[in-house]
Design an enzyme around this catalytic site. Structure first.
Site, PDB file in Angstrom:
ATOM      1  N   HIS A  17       0.842  -1.205   0.000  1.00  0.00           N
ATOM      2  CA  HIS A  17       0.000   0.000   0.000  1.00  0.00           C
ATOM      3  C   HIS A  17       0.875   1.252   0.000  1.00  0.00           C
ATOM      4  CE1 HIS A  17      -3.130  -2.630   2.240  1.00  0.00           C
ATOM      5  NE2 HIS A  17      -3.612  -2.431   1.024  1.00  0.00           N
ATOM      6  N   LYS A  41     -16.841  -7.100   7.508  1.00  0.00           N
ATOM      7  CA  LYS A  41     -15.607  -7.850   7.233  1.00  0.00           C
ATOM      8  C   LYS A  41     -14.880  -8.306   8.494  1.00  0.00           C
ATOM      9  CE  LYS A  41     -13.453  -7.031   2.757  1.00  0.00           C
ATOM     10  NZ  LYS A  41     -12.282  -6.432   2.114  1.00  0.00           N
ATOM     11  N   ARG A  90      -1.381  -6.120  -8.326  1.00  0.00           N
ATOM     12  CA  ARG A  90      -0.166  -6.902  -8.040  1.00  0.00           C
ATOM     13  C   ARG A  90       0.078  -7.974  -9.090  1.00  0.00           C
ATOM     14  NH1 ARG A  90      -2.522  -8.194  -2.246  1.00  0.00           N
ATOM     15  NH2 ARG A  90      -4.230  -8.447  -3.715  1.00  0.00           N
ATOM     16  N   SER A 128      -2.800  -7.744   2.958  1.00  0.00           N
ATOM     17  CA  SER A 128      -3.122  -7.584   4.384  1.00  0.00           C
ATOM     18  C   SER A 128      -3.542  -8.926   4.980  1.00  0.00           C
ATOM     19  CB  SER A 128      -4.268  -6.576   4.545  1.00  0.00           C
ATOM     20  OG  SER A 128      -3.901  -5.318   4.037  1.00  0.00           O
TER      21      SER A 128
END
Ligand code: PNS
Length: 163
Positions: A17, A41, A90, A128
């Site tokens: 990030h 979440k 990515r 993450s």
């Protein structure tokens, strides 16, 4: 003034990030890092904690603003006067979901544009979710997250294996 929003969960902020944030600051005069408030979440860190971590890690970047949002990203963008979304990509596996989001946001707000920035090669495997998993199992994530995030992980997550 060229403004952009870099939205995400940032639970927690990673060096991947940070790489995207730095790249975005070179392209835009103002970059809002927008943390999604999504209690569904079950995040590790609260929105306030995530925002505080991002603020601490971007102190040297004066054009960064950290905000939170709920609801639709396009509504937040309208309220913030931004038309550009920045997202990091990515790998090809990211592409399908990112394409869907970009096209949905364009459907909802035809004026909006999504700009994809390629993450630096050394962070292409960093997420993450994996950082939390690996750290929780005793793995070393010191090279994958900024120092304040590592401190916070140590304070929050019990290490269940390894070390
Ligand atoms: O870091 P993440 O979890 O990949 O970020 C996803 C995010 C926050 C960018 C996305 O879930 C989002 O924009 N949510 C807000 C709700 C919304 O606008 N949905 C419709 C657009 S697809």
């Amino acid at each position: 003034m060229r403004s952009a929003v870099y939205p995400g969960s940032f639970d927690p902020l990673t060096n991947g990030h940070m790489d995207i944030i730095r790249r975005a600051t070179r392209l835009f005069d103002r970059v809002i890092v927008a943390v999604l408030e999504n209690e569904g979440k079950a995040p590790l860190f609260s929105v306030a904690e995530r925002m505080e971590l991002i603020r601490r890690c971007t102190r040297d970047l004066p054009t960064i603003e950290v905000q939170s949002f709920t609801g639709l990203l396009v509504d937040f963008m309208r309220a913030s006067g931004c038309r550009v979304v920045v997202r990091g990509v990515r790998a090809i596996s990211d592409y399908e979901f990112e394409l869907q989001m970009a096209l949905m946001n364009r459907e909802l707000s035809p004026d909006s544009e999504t700009i994809f920035l390629m993450a630096a090669v050394e962070y292409t495997y960093v997420s993450s979710r994996l950082v939390k998993e690996v750290f929780g199992l005793g793995g070393d994530v010191a090279r994958l997250v900024p120092a304040p995030v590592l401190e916070k992980l140590k304070a929050r997550l019990p290490v269940t294996a390894g070390v």
